[in-house]
Design an enzyme around this catalytic site. Structure first.
Site, short mmCIF file in Angstrom:
data_model
loop_
_atom_site.label_atom_id
_atom_site.label_comp_id
_atom_site.label_asym_id
_atom_site.label_seq_id
_atom_site.Cartn_x
_atom_site.Cartn_y
_atom_site.Cartn_z
N GLY A 186 -27.46 -1.32 7.23
CA GLY A 186 -26.07 -1.30 7.70
C GLY A 186 -25.69 0.12 8.07
O GLY A 186 -25.66 0.52 9.22
N TYR A 212 -15.56 7.02 -4.00
CA TYR A 212 -16.88 7.47 -4.49
C TYR A 212 -17.03 8.97 -4.52
O TYR A 212 -18.14 9.45 -4.76
CB TYR A 212 -18.00 6.98 -3.56
CG TYR A 212 -18.01 5.55 -3.14
CD1 TYR A 212 -18.08 4.52 -4.09
CD2 TYR A 212 -18.03 5.19 -1.80
CE1 TYR A 212 -18.15 3.21 -3.69
CE2 TYR A 212 -18.11 3.87 -1.40
CZ TYR A 212 -18.16 2.88 -2.36
OH TYR A 212 -18.24 1.59 -1.95
N CYS A 239 1.35 8.26 0.39
CA CYS A 239 2.16 8.70 -0.74
C CYS A 239 1.30 8.74 -2.00
O CYS A 239 1.47 7.92 -2.92
CB CYS A 239 3.33 7.76 -0.95
SG CYS A 239 4.33 7.63 0.52
N GLU A 240 0.39 9.67 -2.00
CA GLU A 240 -0.60 9.73 -3.08
C GLU A 240 -1.18 11.14 -3.01
O GLU A 240 -1.76 11.50 -1.97
CB GLU A 240 -1.67 8.68 -2.75
CG GLU A 240 -2.72 8.42 -3.75
CD GLU A 240 -2.39 7.23 -4.63
OE1 GLU A 240 -2.78 7.31 -5.79
OE2 GLU A 240 -1.74 6.25 -4.18
#
Ligand code: PLP
Length: 466
Positions: A317, A367, A394-395
């Site tokens: 993939g 990750y 918002c983080e």
């Protein structure tokens, strides 16, 4: 410069981790397959996922040629499936099919996409550790070439659906060998503590391994055909050793099944997980090296066990689409922040906000994945400054690249390109903060093609029944 590169290198290629047809023109602006990034941004807006179509096709062809020639050389065959979960739309599924690959799907939605692209059912694999009855029915009705069964209960379900529909469904049994591999090493253990597959190791006191139990169960079902065994050991693997260890283990299981039941399955599917370059200097796995290592193991193990070699399938993939894709963002707010280092130092970190973030690429947060970015619309001054690329969510953890040096004349309106975002970007995207998902656009031979249009706020509101 990049001797390890197994790809045919386009003239002016920027090198790993950029797509093969990403260049800088005389003015210093990036062009993808000859299309300037400012032209793409002007036409489609930002943020935007871009695919180098020629590079995707080139990687798919390189993997196919490498595996076919290595396995033909040992008197066997290889088949390849593009792992759709990495990035799936009708165009990508069709292109994979056109270069001779099947398509692997892992949900009813992925299956429907591959079918809508015109991929024949026989060239589709269907995965999942918790397939619904609806999904199983859709897969059997579509005539998928292989359902990869993942539990004892699922074997009953697939058998029943196939019997009701009056067909014989080919299946692979997904086994776990105890080999787990990642970017730098692999570990091998008899202990399995994960949701996928059935262990080839018997539990203490048990007569048979769960894998052997599953194989026996499939053989007892007249509506199922046992096509073979499946093993997927991990992702972003850069050393073929893990693949080799797992291949040896499944080849042994195949021989054991032959000894005990007289059934020699025709296929071993070794899954995906071939690693790519994310940062400059990263060395991707070479498909030629991986294919030869696997073919040698399969040939040697089969010869030692007195069985003819099986056909081998792989499911790449990321290694086909990851490096063929980039994300283009527009720079907005630029904010210098004074940082007091743990060592007592005081320095300035420039927070560069872009118009996307964790909603279009969750991997840095999920990750700790690392990415490379460069100023795309021009080269900028030679002088650089320490920057942190952050999104608009918002983080405070909405960080795309924690640390990178960018030209000190960087300003709002500039375009930033992020490399190697073709896999697990769009497919893992969310609508956090009600941000519409960016479009997917391919470029080839000086032209662009819209593969998936930009989502709109109206698209999102259309679901809201309030
Ligand atoms: C995720 C997955 C793949 C593809 O993995 P890549 O790392 O993208 O190559 C292939 N097969 C299975 C079963 C998978 O779960």
């Amino acid at each position: 410069m990049f001797e390890h590169n197994w790809r045919e290198v386009a003239a002016g290629w920027l090198g790993e981790p950029w797509p093969a047809n990403l260049t800088r023109n005389a003015a210093g602006e990036m062009e993808l397959a000859g299309v300037p990034v400012t032209q793409i941004a002007g036409e489609y807006g930002t943020p935007i996922y871009l695919i180098d179509k020629g590079d995707f096709l080139g990687r798919a062809a390189a993997y196919r040629e490498a595996f076919e020639s290595a396995f033909n050389a040992i008197g066997s065959e290889a088949s390849l499936y593009y792992a759709g979960k990495a990035n799936l739309n009708k165009s990508l599924a069709r292109w994979a099919h056109e270069v001779g690959l099947g398509v692997d799907t892992a949900s009813g939605g992925e299956l429907a996409t591959a079918l809508a692209a015109g991929v024949p059912g026989a060239k589709i694999g269907f995965h999942g550790n918790n397939k619904s009855l609806g999904e199983i029915t859709a897969a059997v009705k579509a005539g998928v070439g292989q359902i990869i069964v993942d539990s004892l209960g699922e074997i009953d379900q697939v058998a029943e659906v196939a019997a009701d529909l009056g067909v014989v469904q080919p299946v692979l049994v997904r086994v776990t060998t105890g080999v787990h591999a990642g970017a730098h090493e692999y570990i091998s253990t008899a202990h399995e503590d994960q949701k996928f597959g059935l262990s080839i190791h018997a539990a203490p006191g048990a007569h048979d391994s769960p894998a052997m139990e599953a194989l026996a169960k499939v053989l007892d079902k007249p509506s199922l055909k046992l096509l073979g065994l499946h093993s997927h050991i991990g992702s972003q693997i850069l050393d073929p050793a893990g693949f080799v260890a797992a291949a040896g283990a499944v080849a042994q299981l195949r021989a054991e099944l032959y000894r005990r039941r007289g059934v020699l399955v025709e296929e071993l599917d070794l899954g995906g997980g071939f690693g790519i370059a994310y940062l400059p200097g990263d060395v991707p796995i070479d498909p030629g090296v991986a294919a030869k290592a696997l073919a040698t193991t399969i040939a040697d193990t089969s010869a030692a066990l007195g069985t003819p070699p099986p056909r081998v399938a792989i499911e790449p993939g990321r290694s086909l689409i990851g490096g063929a894709g980039i994300t283009l963002y527009q720079v907005g707010t630029i904010k210098p922040v004074t940082v007091h280092g743990k060592d007592g130092s005081i320095f300035t970190r420039v927070y560069v906000s872009v118009d996307g973030g964790m909603s279009d690429n969750i991997r840095p947060i999920l990750y700790g994945a690392q990415y490379h970015v460069e100023l795309a619309n021009r080269v900028g001054t030679a002088e650089t400054q320490l920057c942190r690329i952050v999104g608009k969510h918002c983080e405070s953890g909405d960080i795309l690249v924690p640390q990178v040096r960018l030209p000190s004349d960087l300003k709002a309106g500039d375009l930033i390109a992020m490399a190697a975002t073709g896999a697990y970007g769009r497919s893992m995207a969310s609508n956090y903060n009600m941000l519409p998902k960016p479009p997917v656009v391919a470029a080839a031979d000086g032209e662009t093609q819209l593969l998936v249009r930009r989502e709109t706020v109206e698209d999102m509101l259309a679901l809201d029944q309030g």
